[in-house]
Motif scaffolding. Structure first.
Motif, PDB file in Angstrom:
ATOM      1  N   ASN A   9       1.763  -0.324 -11.314  1.00  0.00           N
ATOM      2  CA  ASN A   9       2.154  -0.068  -9.848  1.00  0.00           C
ATOM      3  C   ASN A   9       1.837  -0.674  -9.125  1.00  0.00           C
ATOM      4  O   ASN A   9       2.736  -1.155  -7.938  1.00  0.00           O
ATOM      5  N   GLY A  10       0.717  -1.220  -8.834  1.00  0.00           N
ATOM      6  CA  GLY A  10       0.048  -2.361  -7.962  1.00  0.00           C
ATOM      7  C   GLY A  10       0.914  -3.385  -8.116  1.00  0.00           C
ATOM      8  O   GLY A  10       1.224  -4.267  -7.000  1.00  0.00           O
ATOM      9  N   SER A  23     -12.537  -3.051  -6.875  1.00  0.00           N
ATOM     10  CA  SER A  23     -13.238  -1.843  -6.994  1.00  0.00           C
ATOM     11  C   SER A  23     -14.734  -1.828  -7.145  1.00  0.00           C
ATOM     12  O   SER A  23     -15.619  -1.166  -6.448  1.00  0.00           O
ATOM     13  N   LEU A  60      -6.555   1.994  -4.905  1.00  0.00           N
ATOM     14  CA  LEU A  60      -5.279   2.109  -5.489  1.00  0.00           C
ATOM     15  C   LEU A  60      -4.874   1.033  -6.744  1.00  0.00           C
ATOM     16  O   LEU A  60      -3.829   0.885  -6.789  1.00  0.00           O
ATOM     17  N   VAL A  93       2.320   1.918  -3.419  1.00  0.00           N
ATOM     18  CA  VAL A  93       1.213   2.462  -4.315  1.00  0.00           C
ATOM     19  C   VAL A  93       0.974   3.730  -4.056  1.00  0.00           C
ATOM     20  O   VAL A  93       0.607   4.733  -5.012  1.00  0.00           O
ATOM     21  N   ALA A  94       1.111   4.028  -2.684  1.00  0.00           N
ATOM     22  CA  ALA A  94       0.402   5.460  -2.433  1.00  0.00           C
ATOM     23  C   ALA A  94       1.799   6.461  -3.018  1.00  0.00           C
ATOM     24  O   ALA A  94       1.502   7.600  -3.339  1.00  0.00           O
ATOM     25  N   PHE A 131       1.033  -1.106  -0.041  1.00  0.00           N
ATOM     26  CA  PHE A 131      -0.005  -0.082  -0.130  1.00  0.00           C
ATOM     27  C   PHE A 131       0.740   1.093  -0.174  1.00  0.00           C
ATOM     28  O   PHE A 131       0.631   2.352  -0.930  1.00  0.00           O
ATOM     29  N   GLY A 170       1.609   6.041  -7.021  1.00  0.00           N
ATOM     30  CA  GLY A 170       0.447   6.584  -7.636  1.00  0.00           C
ATOM     31  C   GLY A 170      -0.436   5.113  -8.010  1.00  0.00           C
ATOM     32  O   GLY A 170       0.079   4.049  -8.193  1.00  0.00           O
ATOM     33  N   PRO A 171      -1.750   5.183  -8.100  1.00  0.00           N
ATOM     34  CA  PRO A 171      -2.554   4.014  -8.347  1.00  0.00           C
ATOM     35  C   PRO A 171      -2.368   3.585  -9.822  1.00  0.00           C
ATOM     36  O   PRO A 171      -2.035   4.345 -10.624  1.00  0.00           O
ATOM     37  N   ARG A 204      -7.584   2.495 -12.463  1.00  0.00           N
ATOM     38  CA  ARG A 204      -8.155   3.606 -12.457  1.00  0.00           C
ATOM     39  C   ARG A 204      -9.791   3.210 -13.123  1.00  0.00           C
ATOM     40  O   ARG A 204      -9.898   2.706 -13.793  1.00  0.00           O
ATOM     41  N   LEU A 250      -6.203  -3.814  -3.128  1.00  0.00           N
ATOM     42  CA  LEU A 250      -5.896  -2.488  -3.683  1.00  0.00           C
ATOM     43  C   LEU A 250      -6.644  -1.926  -4.626  1.00  0.00           C
ATOM     44  O   LEU A 250      -7.214  -0.720  -4.518  1.00  0.00           O
TER      45      LEU A 250
END
Length: 285
Positions: free
Chosen positions: A149-150, A239, A228, A140-141, A137, A144-145, A231, A223
């Protein structure tokens, strides 16, 4: 010379052993089905996963929308099918980065020993001392999401277990009569590492990898749940569960459907891992 027996990793005999294992066969069948849905999503999905029809928002399962619609009127079945794509892609990227890195570090540490082993293992211990999911986490923070990156965050925090396992096995092999005989006939250096040590370390690494896949899927969903991952409006199971929690008491299907998809996928990988353990581990023969 002491023999080190490992089940072959390919060929018809390996396929037959997979088919004879109920758990491996069932897990493989479900994983292949999910992979097929992901690859053929444009042909299978009944609707555009991002098509918003506010007049049909939060509809229950019906003949038009088999699994209902979400808060934006998007077809949940279509989004679930397309949602397998980023999840499996993230898992693939993590696997291609995590396992080779860990195995490489472990083989070098176990084979060369001395200062090389101490240095590599101390780095491994430092990474392993941090909570994996929290460290992911944080990565990723910072970065960036996003899907890549995850995947990088999960891969960079998951390799130490493979390094420790490969180091122990390589150190044991280094003292074995098998490698002594190989060196006596002139096999040294890279040929010894990649031609004789790596094939003997791979089976246990594959078993661990199969067992870790369900955890990687859950971490990827986590995530996405926290925003995260990929998108919006890209369909992704984590999500989708997050969006469904806002209406979970009245329109339960919005969160339940992607949740069941995560459960089934994780369970199928666990079944596959259990079968592979029985096939590849000689102690289970």
């Amino acid at each position: 010379m002491s023999a080190i027996v490992q089940a072959p990793l390919g060929g018809p005999s390996f396929v037959r052993r997979v088919l004879r294992s109920p758990s491996a066969a069932a897990g493989s069948a479900v994983v292949l089905l999910i992979l097929t849905f992901a690859l053929l999503a444009p042909l299978i999905a009944p609707y555009d996963p991002n098509l918003q029809e506010t007049a049909n928002r939060l509809m229950p399962p019906s003949a038009l929308h088999w699994l209902g619609t979400d808060a934006f009127g998007r077809d949940i079945l279509s989004r679930m099918i397309y949602g397998a794509r980023p999840t499996l892609l993230l898992v693939l990227v993590v696997v291609l980065l995590m396992a080779p890195l860990g195995i490489l570090v472990g083989i070098f540490a176990g084979f060369f020993g001395g200062m090389t082993e101490r240095l590599l293992m101390r780095i491994t211990d430092i990474v392993m001392s941090f909570p994996r999911l929290l460290l992911a986490f944080a990565f990723v923070a910072i970065m960036g999401p996003g899907l890549i990156n995850g995947a990088l965050a999960l891969a960079l925090t998951s390799w130490p277990a493979y390094a420790r396992q490969a180091r122990v096995e390589t150190a044991a092999l280094r003292r074995s009569d098998y490698l002594a005989a190989a060196e006596m006939v002139g096999i040294r250096g890279a040929r010894l590492l990649w031609g004789h040590i790596l094939p003997l370390v791979l089976p246990s690494a594959i078993i661990r990898l199969a067992l870790d896949l369900s955890g990687i899927i859950l971490a990827a969903a986590g995530l996405g749940f926290l925003g995260l991952g990929v998108r919006p409006p890209t369909a992704e199971w984590g999500s989708m569960v997050s969006e469904g929690t806002q209406v979970i008491f009245d329109q339960w299907w919005v969160a339940a459907v992607p949740g069941v998809a995560i459960l089934v996928t994780s369970f199928s990988f666990n079944l596959l891992a259990d079968g592979l353990r029985d096939i590849l581990d000689p102690r289970h023969d």
